[in-house]
Scaffold this motif. Sequence first.
Motif, short mmCIF file in Angstrom:
data_model
loop_
_atom_site.label_atom_id
_atom_site.label_comp_id
_atom_site.label_asym_id
_atom_site.label_seq_id
_atom_site.Cartn_x
_atom_site.Cartn_y
_atom_site.Cartn_z
N ALA A 35 -15.83 -44.10 17.76
CA ALA A 35 -14.86 -43.14 17.22
C ALA A 35 -15.55 -42.23 16.19
CB ALA A 35 -13.69 -43.87 16.58
N TYR A 36 -16.39 -42.81 15.34
CA TYR A 36 -17.15 -42.00 14.38
C TYR A 36 -18.09 -41.04 15.11
CZ TYR A 36 -15.46 -44.42 10.23
OH TYR A 36 -14.66 -44.89 9.22
N GLN A 37 -18.71 -41.57 16.17
CA GLN A 37 -19.61 -40.74 16.96
C GLN A 37 -18.88 -39.53 17.51
OE1 GLN A 37 -21.09 -42.94 20.27
NE2 GLN A 37 -23.01 -41.83 20.38
N ARG A 38 -17.68 -39.75 18.02
CA ARG A 38 -16.88 -38.63 18.55
C ARG A 38 -16.51 -37.67 17.43
NH1 ARG A 38 -11.89 -39.63 21.68
NH2 ARG A 38 -12.29 -37.46 22.20
N TYR A 39 -16.24 -38.23 16.25
CA TYR A 39 -15.92 -37.37 15.10
C TYR A 39 -17.10 -36.45 14.78
CZ TYR A 39 -15.34 -36.02 10.22
OH TYR A 39 -15.27 -35.29 9.07
N PHE A 40 -18.31 -37.01 14.72
CA PHE A 40 -19.49 -36.19 14.40
C PHE A 40 -19.80 -35.19 15.50
CE2 PHE A 40 -20.46 -39.76 11.50
CZ PHE A 40 -20.44 -39.02 10.33
N ALA A 41 -19.51 -35.57 16.75
CA ALA A 41 -19.77 -34.66 17.87
C ALA A 41 -18.71 -33.56 17.94
CB ALA A 41 -19.81 -35.46 19.17
N GLY A 42 -17.68 -33.64 17.09
CA GLY A 42 -16.63 -32.62 17.11
C GLY A 42 -15.65 -32.81 18.26
N ASP A 43 -15.70 -33.99 18.88
CA ASP A 43 -14.83 -34.25 20.04
C ASP A 43 -13.46 -34.78 19.64
OD1 ASP A 43 -16.86 -33.50 21.69
OD2 ASP A 43 -17.50 -35.55 22.16
N LEU A 44 -13.30 -35.09 18.35
CA LEU A 44 -12.05 -35.70 17.92
C LEU A 44 -11.02 -34.61 17.65
CD1 LEU A 44 -11.97 -38.73 17.74
CD2 LEU A 44 -12.06 -38.56 15.26
N LYS A 45 -9.84 -34.76 18.23
CA LYS A 45 -8.77 -33.79 18.03
C LYS A 45 -7.66 -34.41 17.19
CE LYS A 45 -9.95 -30.62 21.39
NZ LYS A 45 -11.20 -31.33 21.60
N ASP A 46 -6.86 -33.55 16.58
CA ASP A 46 -5.65 -34.02 15.92
C ASP A 46 -4.58 -34.25 16.99
OD1 ASP A 46 -6.63 -34.14 13.41
OD2 ASP A 46 -6.01 -32.11 12.89
N GLU A 47 -4.61 -35.43 17.56
CA GLU A 47 -3.67 -35.76 18.63
C GLU A 47 -2.24 -35.60 18.11
OE1 GLU A 47 -4.51 -36.55 21.61
OE2 GLU A 47 -6.57 -37.31 21.52
N SER A 48 -1.40 -34.99 18.90
CA SER A 48 0.00 -34.94 18.47
C SER A 48 0.88 -35.34 19.64
CB SER A 48 0.36 -33.55 17.96
OG SER A 48 0.18 -32.62 19.00
N TYR A 49 2.02 -35.88 19.31
CA TYR A 49 2.94 -36.33 20.34
C TYR A 49 3.73 -35.14 20.85
CZ TYR A 49 5.86 -36.15 16.20
OH TYR A 49 6.48 -35.72 15.06
N ASP A 50 4.38 -35.39 21.96
CA ASP A 50 5.22 -34.37 22.59
C ASP A 50 6.62 -34.45 21.96
OD1 ASP A 50 7.02 -33.07 24.30
OD2 ASP A 50 5.71 -33.39 26.04
N GLU A 51 7.05 -33.37 21.29
CA GLU A 51 8.34 -33.38 20.58
C GLU A 51 9.50 -33.71 21.54
OE1 GLU A 51 9.27 -33.18 17.46
OE2 GLU A 51 7.51 -32.41 16.38
N ARG A 52 9.38 -33.20 22.76
CA ARG A 52 10.46 -33.48 23.72
C ARG A 52 10.50 -34.95 24.10
NH1 ARG A 52 9.93 -29.60 28.73
NH2 ARG A 52 7.98 -30.75 28.58
N GLU A 53 9.28 -35.54 24.22
CA GLU A 53 9.22 -36.96 24.57
C GLU A 53 9.82 -37.81 23.45
OE1 GLU A 53 5.29 -38.58 25.52
OE2 GLU A 53 6.23 -40.56 25.42
N LEU A 54 9.53 -37.41 22.21
CA LEU A 54 10.09 -38.13 21.08
C LEU A 54 11.61 -38.03 21.07
CD1 LEU A 54 9.98 -39.71 18.41
CD2 LEU A 54 9.54 -37.55 17.21
N ALA A 55 12.10 -36.81 21.29
CA ALA A 55 13.56 -36.61 21.30
C ALA A 55 14.20 -37.46 22.40
CB ALA A 55 13.88 -35.13 21.51
N GLN A 56 13.54 -37.52 23.54
CA GLN A 56 14.05 -38.30 24.67
C GLN A 56 14.05 -39.80 24.33
OE1 GLN A 56 11.82 -37.55 28.22
NE2 GLN A 56 13.47 -38.23 29.60
#
Lengths: 454, 454
Positions: A423-444
């Motif tokens: 996970a740290y390796q991905r962070y340094f490689a710039g591969d890590l994204k700010d994952e976010s959930y789907d608002e519609r899926e949450l509402a559902q």
Amino acid sequence: MSTPTKYLLQESQMPKFWYNIQADLPKPMPAVLHPGTMQPISPDDLAPLFPMSIIEQEVSTEREIEIPEAVREVFRLWRPSPLFRAHRLEQALGTPAKIFYKYEGVSPAGSHKPNSAIPQAFYNAQAGVRRLTTETGAGQWGSSLAMAGQIFGLDVTVYQVRVSYDQKPYRRALMETYGARCVASPSAETEYGRRVLAEHPDHPGSLGIAISEAVEIAAQREDTKYALGSVLNHVLLHQTIIGLEAMEQMQMADAWPDVVLACTGGGSNFAGLAFPFIGHGLRGGTAPRIVAVEPSACPSLTRGKYAYDFGDTAHLTPLTKMHTLGSTFTPPGFHAGGLRYHGMAPLVSHVRELGLMEAVAYNQVDCFAAGVAFARAEGIVPAPEANHAVKGAIEEALRCKREGKAETILFNLSGHGHFDMTAYQRYFAGDLKDESYDERELAQALSGLPSVPA
Amino acid sequence: MSTPTKYLLQESQMPKFWYNIQADLPKPMPAVLHPGTMQPISPDDLAPLFPMSIIEQEVSTEREIEIPEAVREVFRLWRPSPLFRAHRLEQALGTPAKIFYKYEGVSPAGSHKPNSAIPQAFYNAQAGVRRLTTETGAGQWGSSLAMAGQIFGLDVTVYQVRVSYDQKPYRRALMETYGARCVASPSAETEYGRRVLAEHPDHPGSLGIAISEAVEIAAQREDTKYALGSVLNHVLLHQTIIGLEAMEQMQMADAWPDVVLACTGGGSNFAGLAFPFIGHGLRGGTAPRIVAVEPSACPSLTRGKYAYDFGDTAHLTPLTKMHTLGSTFTPPGFHAGGLRYHGMAPLVSHVRELGLMEAVAYNQVDCFAAGVAFARAEGIVPAPEANHAVKGAIEEALRCKREGKAETILFNLSGHGHFDMTAYQRYFAGDLKDESYDERELAQALSGLPSVPA
């Protein structure tokens, strides 16, 4: 010489009792409901899954519950755990704040999870149970229960979320080293697993599904019980040894926290550190601010609904009132696997509703940046889950800097990141994204919460 | 209550001096020779590679050498390290022996290596050095020097053996977390690396080649020095803090070892634990038996020749008299990467020639079996290197059982195995073989030892 870096307790100073916050709360928790009748459950309803000594802890309102000597003897393999003063992090931040952290990564499994795995295995062994089933995501809980089972002579089967099973073979190897059997979930070993696989042969799995599988097996077999690594009252109770030790150690340091922080997934490491401090305040002592730090991609405390919900996906568990994103909510695949749970411990949720704590959410890229800053100052590389607590503590320290306040900050460093370096390796490689959930899926998911008679 | 599990020293009890065994040896070490002239080198010959404060430690015969306060301050992040009594392992073996182990896996890098990385970085920073080069196999030393460089503001470049670089990305991620640059060796960055690649574009690398690359860069640049993680006198000196603490802790336990064991690759964790005990004996104290445990696939002490040899493959280093398998010997690819070196520390070799220690070799499958038995009893999963010490200690404990002797055994658990779980996975899958070297290759490597005028 400067002030010490570590505050160590001797084995003889290890707490002899866990602290049960239910004794001090101004209002009792909402009842736990039977999924069939929607009526409050009785201890007997839980008997197929847990031995009676654990069920008694689950419903107890006694303030102090004794830690058995056989459990304390195993704890001595790593406890009491150290409390650190983060001298170098304070310097790096240029903050007037004093930062302390309680370090739970010294356990053989590398996290706080054995604090509950050891007593759970002990009570089951004492009750004549032969086999335990459980679920695990990234594997911190699974490896801890594997170790505990080995020590008390129990066979352990761990249903591991398939995506972790495939992507994180080292934690699986750790479970096998401790003698546990590890099964990718969904599996063909359970009726529910077979049902999921029939619909989605390539299903990546989820914690909710793995819980369903582990519970199904335990409910069917006489000699088999189930063990859960967070969420339930008795698990939170077992973790209070963290905060009880930390209170002793803060006194050794001649200090007391103004603010206490921990990351929250199911809530166990948070409750472990925070509950003794909250209780101290409820009994008239000086009460610190209490802050739960959760991932913004799975924000049960800050975005969830306080409502009755199931703990698992197959809806085999009782209904508890908690902050939930809905039991059908699937969090995105961010790296803090231990924080990817749709609900929050009912007891933590209740404490939150009573106004005794705050909650804040951060995204994973910011949390990894905080973890790297911490590692470069303090040496220890935090687990991705613990990075959330680090991030929260750094934000508090920077606030103190802006406000010119020399506050005392205490946080829980719940585990090390040696199993999570990819996970740290991905962070340094710039591969890590700010994952976010789907608002519609949450509402559902929230709209599908079970309706419960008032 | 039973006897304690851990013996902990306070930070104020941390040793203030390292112990230099050269002060107590009945005979001085053989001279180190210049590779060009074959004459004894002078401190100035080493000046391109090391700062003078380290060179002085390399040749010192003073018994006590002060640990700088700035170094002790960093050590407090994890030192003093705990001494454990292996109650559960004793029970599992049914031995009358008392087993103690000193645990160095509590360092942020997970092994004993920071004990020398921190002072080496400190002395270099003090001398105005800006950059350090080094080599690493599995990455234990590289990650420790990366951490040390970060703390003292030095740029660190690590030449990592290519096969490890490709197969063990997590330890590389750890080095990057600490801010170091990691280069697969052989690389195109050095003349020697380019020469190797021209002949073998797919060369998997070796520790000897990586040393040559790191030395080449350091020798060329004014602001750059070289750091080595084992073998040299000053590295062994730095590691004696292990044994000095252990002596205090054995006294806390009201015990004294009959036998002291550690694994040997280059010799640093072994010397660190053993030298203070040997010195105690040389000065008239009670002398335990001292046993080095090496891998049977790279058996420099038990099968090597005591002769002058180079420390690296390109023959850039001075010649030292040591137990060697020949600098062209390539050990097979077994899992204890930290033990895959053709030579033994000259100081350890000299101590062996003086009859002050024993050596024994075990194969890796037996060592993993010992490591698993240890993990199931004590919780901690040892690094593959440390499994050799565990195996040695278990063999001694079983001998005590056969002979009905209640001896006291002390061994060094030099690191945890959390970065090495794939090796355990291969062990459980039955994929691990008892790697052995080619007898003809060994004979050839030994016949190619440099000839030195008597």
